[in-house]
Motif scaffolding. Structure first.
Motif, PDB file in Angstrom:
ATOM      1  N   LYS A 242      38.607   9.184  28.599  1.00  0.00           N
ATOM      2  CA  LYS A 242      37.149   9.057  28.602  1.00  0.00           C
ATOM      3  C   LYS A 242      36.665   9.191  27.172  1.00  0.00           C
ATOM      4  CE  LYS A 242      36.129  13.896  29.727  1.00  0.00           C
ATOM      5  NZ  LYS A 242      35.418  14.775  30.652  1.00  0.00           N
ATOM      6  N   GLY A 243      35.500   8.603  26.932  1.00  0.00           N
ATOM      7  CA  GLY A 243      34.944   8.663  25.594  1.00  0.00           C
ATOM      8  C   GLY A 243      33.434   8.619  25.623  1.00  0.00           C
ATOM      9  N   SER A 244      32.819   9.198  24.600  1.00  0.00           N
ATOM     10  CA  SER A 244      31.366   9.203  24.452  1.00  0.00           C
ATOM     11  C   SER A 244      31.026   8.896  23.009  1.00  0.00           C
ATOM     12  CB  SER A 244      30.773  10.572  24.815  1.00  0.00           C
ATOM     13  OG  SER A 244      31.041  10.896  26.156  1.00  0.00           O
ATOM     14  N   LEU A 245      30.001   8.074  22.820  1.00  0.00           N
ATOM     15  CA  LEU A 245      29.580   7.663  21.485  1.00  0.00           C
ATOM     16  C   LEU A 245      28.089   7.931  21.331  1.00  0.00           C
ATOM     17  CD1 LEU A 245      30.399   6.156  18.833  1.00  0.00           C
ATOM     18  CD2 LEU A 245      29.674   4.056  19.975  1.00  0.00           C
ATOM     19  N   LEU A 246      27.719   8.639  20.272  1.00  0.00           N
ATOM     20  CA  LEU A 246      26.329   8.907  19.950  1.00  0.00           C
ATOM     21  C   LEU A 246      25.788   7.703  19.197  1.00  0.00           C
ATOM     22  CD1 LEU A 246      23.986  11.007  19.857  1.00  0.00           C
ATOM     23  CD2 LEU A 246      24.930  11.744  17.658  1.00  0.00           C
ATOM     24  N   VAL A 247      24.836   6.989  19.781  1.00  0.00           N
ATOM     25  CA  VAL A 247      24.397   5.723  19.194  1.00  0.00           C
ATOM     26  C   VAL A 247      23.085   5.797  18.422  1.00  0.00           C
ATOM     27  CG1 VAL A 247      25.695   4.267  20.791  1.00  0.00           C
ATOM     28  CG2 VAL A 247      23.376   4.984  21.393  1.00  0.00           C
ATOM     29  N   ASN A 248      22.356   6.911  18.520  1.00  0.00           N
ATOM     30  CA  ASN A 248      21.091   6.987  17.786  1.00  0.00           C
ATOM     31  C   ASN A 248      21.038   8.151  16.801  1.00  0.00           C
ATOM     32  OD1 ASN A 248      20.768   9.194  19.463  1.00  0.00           O
ATOM     33  ND2 ASN A 248      18.741   8.595  20.196  1.00  0.00           N
ATOM     34  N   ASN A 249      22.169   8.797  16.565  1.00  0.00           N
ATOM     35  CA  ASN A 249      22.275   9.937  15.644  1.00  0.00           C
ATOM     36  C   ASN A 249      21.471  11.159  16.078  1.00  0.00           C
ATOM     37  OD1 ASN A 249      24.071   8.683  13.849  1.00  0.00           O
ATOM     38  ND2 ASN A 249      22.400   7.734  12.726  1.00  0.00           N
ATOM     39  N   VAL A 250      20.938  11.156  17.299  1.00  0.00           N
ATOM     40  CA  VAL A 250      20.157  12.294  17.759  1.00  0.00           C
ATOM     41  C   VAL A 250      20.688  12.806  19.091  1.00  0.00           C
ATOM     42  CG1 VAL A 250      17.846  13.140  18.368  1.00  0.00           C
ATOM     43  CG2 VAL A 250      18.100  11.441  16.563  1.00  0.00           C
ATOM     44  N   ASP A 251      20.461  12.020  20.173  1.00  0.00           N
ATOM     45  CA  ASP A 251      20.802  12.529  21.497  1.00  0.00           C
ATOM     46  C   ASP A 251      21.149  11.456  22.525  1.00  0.00           C
ATOM     47  OD1 ASP A 251      18.310  11.419  21.830  1.00  0.00           O
ATOM     48  OD2 ASP A 251      17.345  13.258  22.543  1.00  0.00           O
ATOM     49  N   GLN A 252      21.263  10.212  22.117  1.00  0.00           N
ATOM     50  CA  GLN A 252      21.575   9.135  23.073  1.00  0.00           C
ATOM     51  C   GLN A 252      23.072   8.816  23.017  1.00  0.00           C
ATOM     52  OE1 GLN A 252      19.501   5.442  22.430  1.00  0.00           O
ATOM     53  NE2 GLN A 252      20.488   4.465  24.161  1.00  0.00           N
ATOM     54  N   TRP A 253      23.765   9.171  24.099  1.00  0.00           N
ATOM     55  CA  TRP A 253      25.208   8.954  24.198  1.00  0.00           C
ATOM     56  C   TRP A 253      25.478   7.825  25.193  1.00  0.00           C
ATOM     57  CZ3 TRP A 253      28.863  11.724  21.428  1.00  0.00           C
ATOM     58  CH2 TRP A 253      28.389  12.837  20.736  1.00  0.00           C
TER      59      TRP A 253
ATOM     60  N   ASN B   4      25.027   2.224  11.627  1.00  0.00           N
ATOM     61  CA  ASN B   4      24.655   3.611  11.907  1.00  0.00           C
ATOM     62  C   ASN B   4      25.873   4.521  11.811  1.00  0.00           C
ATOM     63  OD1 ASN B   4      22.055   2.864  12.478  1.00  0.00           O
ATOM     64  ND2 ASN B   4      22.039   3.679  14.556  1.00  0.00           N
ATOM     65  N   ARG B   5      25.633   5.741  11.414  1.00  0.00           N
ATOM     66  CA  ARG B   5      26.654   6.775  11.523  1.00  0.00           C
ATOM     67  C   ARG B   5      26.594   7.261  12.964  1.00  0.00           C
ATOM     68  NH1 ARG B   5      26.515  12.681   9.220  1.00  0.00           N
ATOM     69  NH2 ARG B   5      28.660  13.238   9.648  1.00  0.00           N
ATOM     70  N   GLN B   6      27.754   7.390  13.608  1.00  0.00           N
ATOM     71  CA  GLN B   6      27.766   7.694  15.030  1.00  0.00           C
ATOM     72  C   GLN B   6      28.763   8.798  15.353  1.00  0.00           C
ATOM     73  OE1 GLN B   6      27.367   3.520  17.032  1.00  0.00           O
ATOM     74  NE2 GLN B   6      28.154   3.321  14.971  1.00  0.00           N
TER      75      GLN B   6
END
Length: 162
Positions: free
Chosen positions: A12-23, A144-146
């Motif tokens: 499983k994996g999760s990626l932060l796409v908005n540098n704040v709280d959206q995964w 973006n940095r993610q």
């Protein structure tokens, strides 16, 4: 050489796409780190996307015993796919310093990144998987940095150049 791609098999994996709280999340699948180098074009980008889905490089793992069975492609296994743009894969060491002279132009790279993701999407959606559900495709945001989190049953990582 036009693209560098790193493939990481994950549970499983999760990626932060908005540098704040959206995964965004995937289940069992593959994380695809992609970098466009000088010389990249639409042909090399589409070829890389096709090869990522169809290359028979992933071990089929029995989770209970961690025994490896046949080797197959992510598309055949019906794995989810997460794409992470990774410009630092263009780096080379010169002495003790990293240099990025091979890195593709950022604006043109963003266009090729969109093409790469759409080519993956097309490949996933058009594959005949019978009654199995369509895998999830999650693409990060180019430039973006993610943040990234993942779990894996082993270091099933492959580095490819196109």
């Amino acid at each position: 050489m036009a693209l560098r791609v790193i493939l990481q098999s994950v549970e499983k994996g999760s990626l932060l796409v908005n540098n704040v709280d959206q995964w965004v999340d995937i289940s069992r699948g593959v994380i695809v780190y992609v970098c466009f180098l000088k010389g990249a074009n639409e042909v090399s980008t589409k070829k890389a996307a096709n090869d990522v889905l169809n290359a028979k490089i992933f071990p089929h793992v029995n989770e209970e015993s961690l025994e490896r069975g046949r080797v197959s492609a992510a598309l055949v296994e019906n794995w989810d796919v997460m794409v992470v743009p990774q410009a630092t894969l263009a780096g080379r060491l010169k002495g003790k310093q990293a240099q990025y002279h091979a890195q593709f132009d950022k604006t043109a790279g963003a266009e090729l990144y969109e093409l790469f993701c759409s080519s993956l999407r097309t490949g996933i959606e058009t594959y005949d998987r019978g009654d199995r559900p369509t895998p999830t495709l999650q693409c990060g945001v180019y430039g973006n940095r993610q943040g990234l989190k993942f779990e894996s049953l082993g270091p099933f990582t492959h580095a490819l150049e196109f």
